[in-house]
Design an enzyme around this catalytic site. Structure first.
Site, mmCIF file in Angstrom:
data_model
loop_
_atom_site.group_PDB
_atom_site.id
_atom_site.type_symbol
_atom_site.label_atom_id
_atom_site.label_comp_id
_atom_site.label_asym_id
_atom_site.label_seq_id
_atom_site.Cartn_x
_atom_site.Cartn_y
_atom_site.Cartn_z
ATOM 1 N N GLU A 1 -70.489 42.440 -45.910
ATOM 2 C CA GLU A 1 -70.333 40.998 -45.657
ATOM 3 C C GLU A 1 -70.763 40.648 -44.226
ATOM 4 O O GLU A 1 -70.182 39.781 -43.578
ATOM 5 C CB GLU A 1 -68.876 40.588 -45.932
ATOM 6 C CG GLU A 1 -68.658 39.114 -46.294
ATOM 7 C CD GLU A 1 -69.613 38.602 -47.349
ATOM 8 O OE1 GLU A 1 -69.656 39.183 -48.441
ATOM 9 O OE2 GLU A 1 -70.327 37.628 -47.066
HETATM 10 C C1 LIG Z 1 -69.140 49.972 -50.303
HETATM 11 C C2 LIG Z 1 -70.181 48.901 -50.165
HETATM 12 C C3 LIG Z 1 -70.073 47.741 -50.923
HETATM 13 C C4 LIG Z 1 -71.060 46.745 -50.832
HETATM 14 N N1 LIG Z 1 -70.994 45.655 -51.659
HETATM 15 C C5 LIG Z 1 -72.061 44.811 -51.711
HETATM 16 C C6 LIG Z 1 -72.144 43.802 -52.722
HETATM 17 O O1 LIG Z 1 -71.231 43.633 -53.536
HETATM 18 N N2 LIG Z 1 -73.268 43.022 -52.768
HETATM 19 C C7 LIG Z 1 -74.296 43.180 -51.892
HETATM 20 O O2 LIG Z 1 -75.276 42.461 -52.005
HETATM 21 N N3 LIG Z 1 -74.248 44.120 -50.914
HETATM 22 C C8 LIG Z 1 -73.161 44.944 -50.808
HETATM 23 N N4 LIG Z 1 -73.108 45.925 -49.862
HETATM 24 C C9 LIG Z 1 -74.187 46.008 -48.893
HETATM 25 C C10 LIG Z 1 -73.731 45.596 -47.507
HETATM 26 O O3 LIG Z 1 -73.526 44.207 -47.460
HETATM 27 C C11 LIG Z 1 -74.796 46.092 -46.512
HETATM 28 O O4 LIG Z 1 -74.618 47.504 -46.431
HETATM 29 C C12 LIG Z 1 -74.662 45.441 -45.155
HETATM 30 O O5 LIG Z 1 -75.059 44.104 -45.214
HETATM 31 C C13 LIG Z 1 -75.517 46.140 -44.087
HETATM 32 O O6 LIG Z 1 -76.828 46.321 -44.551
HETATM 33 P P1 LIG Z 1 -77.490 47.774 -44.453
HETATM 34 O O7 LIG Z 1 -76.534 48.750 -45.050
HETATM 35 O O8 LIG Z 1 -78.836 47.707 -45.032
HETATM 36 O O9 LIG Z 1 -77.555 48.080 -42.922
HETATM 37 P P2 LIG Z 1 -78.752 47.604 -41.925
HETATM 38 O O10 LIG Z 1 -79.046 46.161 -42.122
HETATM 39 O O11 LIG Z 1 -79.864 48.592 -42.097
HETATM 40 O O12 LIG Z 1 -78.046 47.810 -40.552
HETATM 41 C C14 LIG Z 1 -77.946 49.082 -39.889
HETATM 42 C C15 LIG Z 1 -77.429 48.854 -38.462
HETATM 43 O O13 LIG Z 1 -78.346 48.008 -37.765
HETATM 44 C C16 LIG Z 1 -77.680 46.856 -37.275
HETATM 45 N N5 LIG Z 1 -78.542 45.695 -37.409
HETATM 46 C C17 LIG Z 1 -79.354 45.364 -38.434
HETATM 47 N N6 LIG Z 1 -79.943 44.186 -38.209
HETATM 48 C C18 LIG Z 1 -79.472 43.732 -37.026
HETATM 49 C C19 LIG Z 1 -79.703 42.564 -36.244
HETATM 50 N N7 LIG Z 1 -80.509 41.589 -36.657
HETATM 51 N N8 LIG Z 1 -79.036 42.449 -35.074
HETATM 52 C C20 LIG Z 1 -78.208 43.416 -34.649
HETATM 53 N N9 LIG Z 1 -77.958 44.543 -35.352
HETATM 54 C C21 LIG Z 1 -78.581 44.700 -36.515
HETATM 55 C C22 LIG Z 1 -76.437 46.706 -38.134
HETATM 56 O O14 LIG Z 1 -75.405 46.018 -37.443
HETATM 57 C C23 LIG Z 1 -76.064 48.147 -38.409
HETATM 58 O O15 LIG Z 1 -75.319 48.660 -37.359
HETATM 59 C C24 LIG Z 1 -72.122 46.910 -49.915
HETATM 60 C C25 LIG Z 1 -72.206 48.058 -49.128
HETATM 61 C C26 LIG Z 1 -71.264 49.054 -49.265
HETATM 62 C C27 LIG Z 1 -71.431 50.320 -48.442
#
Ligand SMILES: Cc1cc2nc3c(=O)[nH]c(=O)nc-3n(C[C@H](O)[C@H](O)[C@H](O)COP(=O)(O)OP(=O)(O)OC[C@H]3O[C@@H](n4cnc5c(N)ncnc54)[C@H](O)[C@@H]3O)c2cc1C
Length: 602
Positions: free
Chosen positions: A445
């Protein structure tokens, strides 16, 4: 391990005395709600959380959800033993309907009550609670933008809990970066859309707890512009409805795997493939190209919900640590000469850890419930200016709660493990589950970095800090009222709060200057700034709580709750508010050289 016991006394204090349920229940639409009803609902929810959800929490952790491969990529999920039955009881008890509008079968109760009930679900069983959060998200999206036909068909059965919802946003290449979403939606002659693409990490994307699932999917139509402006929102049913509105044929959306993860094992985290067998059918929600806007409105609720997850998990971890500390005998009391061996709760450092957990959690609860009451005003008040002011404050405080509560939950659940000593590190006591479960909350989120960027950019820099300045003025006025009476406890709290408010003002100036000069320099310090603002807001609310507790004591109340609240508020002021002194230095520091450093330095 004991079953969860809801902190009803503190919940009632925050709802009725601190936030004041009276004016909230007087809002149009809440005519049937009063303090008596709120207390009765809290007690009933506490029973369900403690007796039904809490015993299943370790079962979900140990056994997890399972994936059955099926044939031809048509996999299915089975939740851990007991989850489906508990969900049936949950829906039949009307719990899904509690905050939903009466027009669709909801109970229309205030968000102020709903947030407390939601805290209980999250404390008792975070994995189970996910299905509630996601279903409420789907309901909200349909209420905001669904057509009359979609609302009429889907809302009554989502509100009753007969069907559940999901949020399909994330894709392998699109996590925080929603502009990278590639899932496609092709218009069909009958007005529906053919959806194709892969979504990952979808919570409760498949399960055996309800008869149908409404997947809310962000996708782009063939001629949509690149970036977030090209995203539209679609409702994709797991089972397409037949002519009578009942679940019929399986839509072409299947779960091809579930994740193995650090925590929330009971909550299935699925990969969903749309359209590998000819294309799944979806229905547009709202207008084309407005998907992200709808999501943004929902996000405030979803972020309050995840903020409440941090609160719930921290509360439960403290409860278990507190029980353990009164039971585990180790060492002697340093202030007694008898040499008698004592429970570890007698040791000063264990008391410090427990009171840190307690006061920090209480401050987070005060903020979460304050935001929920502001949401009630923003939605129900007949006064447009009051609605607008409440809405702006919700917008400001929501990323603060989400970022602070969830990061704190990681710290506070770790403290609980510390209190258990070695027994905390091994699995059999069960306390480790809370730290593992808490770890996801600052990630989904919107990660903490995304909350901090939202706060610094959209919520502060964009209006030159106007909404924040109004909040700081209110906090100052309340601080001055605290400093007034001849009460050393309140004066000590006021002194710390005054200093921390100075730090907040200095830090806000520094943040605004950086955001205006070079946004990247501002974003470098946005996360410590979020923590600073949260710490001070927490101190302000604990100060208000201390004043109410003092008044009750001076008025002759013998309820120990008020003495304990005063001690907790004083501890917050002495031990947690001073964190602002370090954070302001960090926010002011010029680290811009970091931005120019080559990637190899990291
Ligand atoms: C258990 C679980 C349940 C989930 N449930 C859902 C769901 O129901 N529906 C759904 O759609 N998604 C879901 N997600 C996905 C979740 O919302 C994403 O994992 C989250 O938004 C982060 O995206 P990412 O994992 O690709 O990390 P990334 O976007 O790759 O981020 C990696 C790191 O880089 C940083 N970063 C990335 N972009 C920026 C920026 N612009 N500025 C500063 N820092 C940045 C982040 O803060 C983080 O530290 C779930 C994930 C998990 C693990």
């Amino acid at each position: 391990m004991s079953n969860y016991q809801a902190p009803l006394r503190d919940m009632r204090f925050v709802i009725h005395e601190l936030v004041e349920s009276g004016p909230i229940c007087a809002l149009p639409g809440y005519a049937d709600c009063d303090a008596g009803l709120i207390d009765a609902v809290l007690e009933e929810a506490a029973r369900f959380a403690g007796d039904v959800l809490s015993p299943l929490n370790p079962v979900g952790d140990r056994d997890g959800a399972r994936w059955l491969a099926g044939t031809d990529g048509k996999g299915e999920v089975r939740t851990a033993a007991g989850f489906a039955d508990a969900y049936t009881q949950f829906a039949e008890g009307g719990w899904m309907a509690l905050p939903c509008p009466p027009d669709y079968g909801g109970q229309g109760l205030p968000r102020l009550l709903a947030v407390a009930v939601s805290e209980m679900w999250k404390s008792a069983n975070l994995s189970f609670s996910h299905v509630i959060t996601l279903t409420h998200g789907a309901i909200e999206a349909l209420l905001i933008a669904g057509s009359d036909a979609l609302r009429a068909t889907w809302l009554p059965r989502l509100v009753s809990g007969e069907w559940t919802g999901t949020m399909n946003i994330t894709e392998p290449q699109a996590g925080s970066d929603l502009a990278a979403i590639a899932c496609r939606a092709v218009p069909q002659a009958d007005g529906s859309y053919r959806i194709s693409g892969q979504k990952i990490f979808i919570t409760y994307g498949d399960h055996d707890m309800a008869a149908n699932i409404a997947h809310l999917v962000l996708a782009r139509t063939p001629d949509a512009p690149a970036g977030v402006k090209g995203l539209s929102l679609f409702l994709v049913p797991k089972f397409i409805l037949d002519e009578n509105g009942n679940p019929g044929a399986h839509n072409d959306v299947y779960c091809t795997s579930i994740e193995h993860k650090l925590g929330v094992h009971g909550s299935p985290t699925t990969t969903l493939v749309h359209g590998d067998h000819g294309g799944s059918t979806g229905y547009l929600i709202g207008q084309l190209g407005r998907g992200l806007e709808i999501m943004f409105v929902m996000m405030n609720s979803a972020r309050l919900s995840v903020g409440t997850e941090g609160l719930g998990v921290a509360q439960r971890a403290w409860q278990l640590a507190s029980e353990y500390a009164k039971d585990r005998v180790q060492g002697t009391d340093v202030s007694q000469k008898s040499g008698e061996r004592v429970a570890i709760v007698r040791h000063p450092d264990v008391r410090r850890l427990l009171m840190t957990q307690r006061s920090h959690t209480e401050a987070i609860r005060a903020l979460a419930y304050t935001i929920a009451a502001l949401q009630d005003i923003a939605h129900q008040s007949p006064d447009a200016a009051a609605r607008d002011a409440a809405h702006r404050r919700v917008e400001l405080l929501t990323p603060v709660l989400k970022g602070w509560s969830t990061e704190s939950a990681v710290e506070l659940t770790s403290m609980a493990i510390q209190i258990f000593g070695g027994m905390g590190f091994v699995e059999e006591t069960g306390i480790s589950q809370y730290m593992r479960d808490a770890r996801i909350t600052p990630i989904y989120e919107g990660t903490t970095a995304i909350q901090a960027a939202d706060l610094a950019g959209r919520k502060i820099a964009r209006d030159g800090g106007q909404v924040l300045v109004g909040l700081i003025q209110e906090m100052r006025a309340d601080r001055n009222r605290l400093a007034g009476p001849n009460n050393p406890q309140l004066q000590a709290i006021a002194a710390h709060l005054g200093e921390s408010l100075d730090h907040l003002e200095t830090a806000t100036g520094a943040l605004l200057e950086k955001m205006n000069r070079q946004p990247a320099a501002g974003l470098l310090v946005a996360e410590p700034y979020l923590k600073l603002l949260a710490t001070v807001v927490g101190g302000w609310l604990m100060g208000k709580a201390a004043r109410l507790a003092s008044q009750a004591i001076e008025g002759g109340s013998s309820d120990p709750f008020y003495r304990h609240k005063l001690a907790s508020a004083r501890f917050y002021a002495d031990h947690l508010l001073p964190r602002s002194a370090g954070l302001v230095v960090t926010v002011q520091a010029d680290n811009s050289t970091l931005l120019g450093l080559e990637d190899e330095a990291f």
